[in-house]
Design an enzyme around this catalytic site. Sequence first.
Site, PDB file in Angstrom:
ATOM      1  N   ARG A  57       0.787  -1.252   0.000  1.00  0.00           N
ATOM      2  CA  ARG A  57       0.000   0.000   0.000  1.00  0.00           C
ATOM      3  C   ARG A  57       0.811   1.290   0.000  1.00  0.00           C
ATOM      4  O   ARG A  57       0.247   2.359  -0.252  1.00  0.00           O
ATOM      5  CB  ARG A  57      -0.989   0.031   1.178  1.00  0.00           C
ATOM      6  CG  ARG A  57      -1.960  -1.140   1.221  1.00  0.00           C
ATOM      7  CD  ARG A  57      -2.789  -1.249  -0.038  1.00  0.00           C
ATOM      8  NE  ARG A  57      -3.821  -2.282   0.062  1.00  0.00           N
ATOM      9  CZ  ARG A  57      -4.329  -2.934  -0.966  1.00  0.00           C
ATOM     10  NH1 ARG A  57      -3.870  -2.678  -2.202  1.00  0.00           N
ATOM     11  NH2 ARG A  57      -5.267  -3.847  -0.809  1.00  0.00           N
ATOM     12  N   HIS A 174      -3.198 -10.742 -13.993  1.00  0.00           N
ATOM     13  CA  HIS A 174      -4.466 -10.853 -13.271  1.00  0.00           C
ATOM     14  C   HIS A 174      -5.497 -11.249 -14.323  1.00  0.00           C
ATOM     15  O   HIS A 174      -5.951 -10.421 -15.111  1.00  0.00           O
ATOM     16  CB  HIS A 174      -4.806  -9.503 -12.629  1.00  0.00           C
ATOM     17  CG  HIS A 174      -6.171  -9.425 -12.022  1.00  0.00           C
ATOM     18  ND1 HIS A 174      -6.370  -9.295 -10.672  1.00  0.00           N
ATOM     19  CD2 HIS A 174      -7.416  -9.441 -12.583  1.00  0.00           C
ATOM     20  CE1 HIS A 174      -7.664  -9.235 -10.414  1.00  0.00           C
ATOM     21  NE2 HIS A 174      -8.326  -9.321 -11.570  1.00  0.00           N
ATOM     22  N   HIS A 227      -3.111 -15.620  -8.666  1.00  0.00           N
ATOM     23  CA  HIS A 227      -4.266 -16.127  -7.914  1.00  0.00           C
ATOM     24  C   HIS A 227      -5.247 -16.973  -8.733  1.00  0.00           C
ATOM     25  O   HIS A 227      -6.409 -16.607  -8.931  1.00  0.00           O
ATOM     26  CB  HIS A 227      -5.015 -14.991  -7.209  1.00  0.00           C
ATOM     27  CG  HIS A 227      -5.189 -13.719  -8.002  1.00  0.00           C
ATOM     28  ND1 HIS A 227      -5.685 -13.679  -9.286  1.00  0.00           N
ATOM     29  CD2 HIS A 227      -4.954 -12.429  -7.661  1.00  0.00           C
ATOM     30  CE1 HIS A 227      -5.741 -12.438  -9.711  1.00  0.00           C
ATOM     31  NE2 HIS A 227      -5.302 -11.654  -8.735  1.00  0.00           N
ATOM     32  N   ASN A 273     -11.009 -10.644  -4.894  1.00  0.00           N
ATOM     33  CA  ASN A 273     -10.961 -10.735  -6.352  1.00  0.00           C
ATOM     34  C   ASN A 273      -9.703 -11.501  -6.781  1.00  0.00           C
ATOM     35  O   ASN A 273      -8.607 -11.040  -6.506  1.00  0.00           O
ATOM     36  CB  ASN A 273     -10.953  -9.333  -6.959  1.00  0.00           C
ATOM     37  CG  ASN A 273     -11.042  -9.337  -8.473  1.00  0.00           C
ATOM     38  OD1 ASN A 273     -11.254 -10.365  -9.094  1.00  0.00           O
ATOM     39  ND2 ASN A 273     -10.860  -8.181  -9.072  1.00  0.00           N
ATOM     40  N   ASP A 300      -1.416 -12.877  -1.743  1.00  0.00           N
ATOM     41  CA  ASP A 300      -2.282 -11.769  -2.170  1.00  0.00           C
ATOM     42  C   ASP A 300      -2.725 -10.972  -0.946  1.00  0.00           C
ATOM     43  O   ASP A 300      -3.883 -10.553  -0.836  1.00  0.00           O
ATOM     44  CB  ASP A 300      -3.491 -12.272  -2.953  1.00  0.00           C
ATOM     45  CG  ASP A 300      -4.198 -11.144  -3.732  1.00  0.00           C
ATOM     46  OD1 ASP A 300      -3.704 -10.001  -3.690  1.00  0.00           O
ATOM     47  OD2 ASP A 300      -5.237 -11.424  -4.349  1.00  0.00           O
ATOM     48  N   HIS A 304      -6.813  -3.455   4.040  1.00  0.00           N
ATOM     49  CA  HIS A 304      -7.697  -2.328   3.758  1.00  0.00           C
ATOM     50  C   HIS A 304      -8.045  -1.620   5.053  1.00  0.00           C
ATOM     51  O   HIS A 304      -8.249  -2.261   6.088  1.00  0.00           O
ATOM     52  CB  HIS A 304      -8.988  -2.790   3.084  1.00  0.00           C
ATOM     53  CG  HIS A 304      -8.813  -3.228   1.665  1.00  0.00           C
ATOM     54  ND1 HIS A 304      -8.361  -2.390   0.674  1.00  0.00           N
ATOM     55  CD2 HIS A 304      -9.035  -4.441   1.066  1.00  0.00           C
ATOM     56  CE1 HIS A 304      -8.313  -3.044  -0.472  1.00  0.00           C
ATOM     57  NE2 HIS A 304      -8.713  -4.296  -0.254  1.00  0.00           N
TER      58      HIS A 304
END
Length: 422
Positions: A57, A174, A227, A273, A300, A304
């Site tokens: 982040r 992705h 992923h 996701n 992953d 948040h």
Amino acid sequence: MTTYLIKNVSVLGGEPRDLLVRDGQLHEPSGPAADVTIDATGLVALPGLVDLHTHLREPGREDAETVETGSRAAALGGYTAVCAMANTDPVADTAGVVEQVYRLGQAAGLVDVQPIGAVTVGLKGETLAELGAMAESAAKVTMFSDDGFCVNDPRLMRRALEYVKAFGGVIAQHAEEHRLTEGAQVHEGVQSAKLGLTGWPAVAEEAIIARDVLLTEHVGSRLHVCHVSTAGSVEVLRHAKARGVNVTAEVTPHHLLLTDVRACTYDPVNKVNPPLRTQSDVDALRAALAEGIIDAVATDHAPHAAEDKECEWSRARPGMLGLETALSITMQVLGNDWETIAERMSRTPARIAGLSEHGHDPLPGNPASFTLVDPAARWTVDPEALASLSRNTPYAGMELPGRVVATFLRGEATVLDGKATR
């Protein structure tokens, strides 16, 4: 530098032995007495774990995570290296930004932080980013990904594969055909119908993987699939590998354990996701991981801030924490198969990322980057006790096997007695 004598440790489940940590290397015990002696009776030594897929982040969302806090979580999870994804603010699409992340990792000093560069400028899928400049920067970037977004344009994906081929790089995709996932909230299936939520069909992932496998074969480059989440994707990868296509793939701990039934609570902590899939998908992913069709476990790790998760499902950001729980989840799935765990969580990820200092078994003559695990320990996940700045773990209250007791990075202890040293 402190020297450590580690007594009675089982290397990858083998017979107990002693190891000496001195000057960043592992040695047979000899010479003067060590500064610190660690009784490792009952503990297993694994090569330091390597994560191919971490969201730190920083820069931009330091309220959710920083390079330092994410590095601490990684070390506590047994990691000695993590690959930091590019979807920061500003995006890591230039040499300047990847160098900033790289130097923040060096300053934290808990794990090696290897930046992943963006494939396209601003993750917009329109123009290739400065791939060559990032590769030549101090960060020496070799992996590139627009993770969070798919490189949907096949011409652009082909150009990216051609570009990185020149310096042995890899494109980490992705896989999501966004025209099939517009407005999607959960896996498309029985649960989405029950919940009345727009579904994310498995074919949206599988179609992109199939396309990119063909492009990779045509170009003769390297592809890594992020992923993987469906049984159909496993079969596409199986076919590609049988043909000799240079493709690797990762699976997350949550896709190995959790299913779309978790969405029935409407708790946004379960929103991710690609979405959680069905039990048959989970079973296929577990089998593919054991077989080696899927090459690596990657967290992953997606922290948040509270306001992005503690809201209604449709507004919540997708993502889950993963660094401190990944080894335990993998142990729950694979049992105490230390050889496979070492291969899928350390050796192979290190090779894919080009991290030559990592992925070495903890034996004399190798770099002293390793972790000590207590396989008999059980622990209950307490979100408030995690090192991450965020709390969005789907495992809250769950009892998990195995606990990291110590982690060493080039001979320096980053974790001792289950606690970070800095």
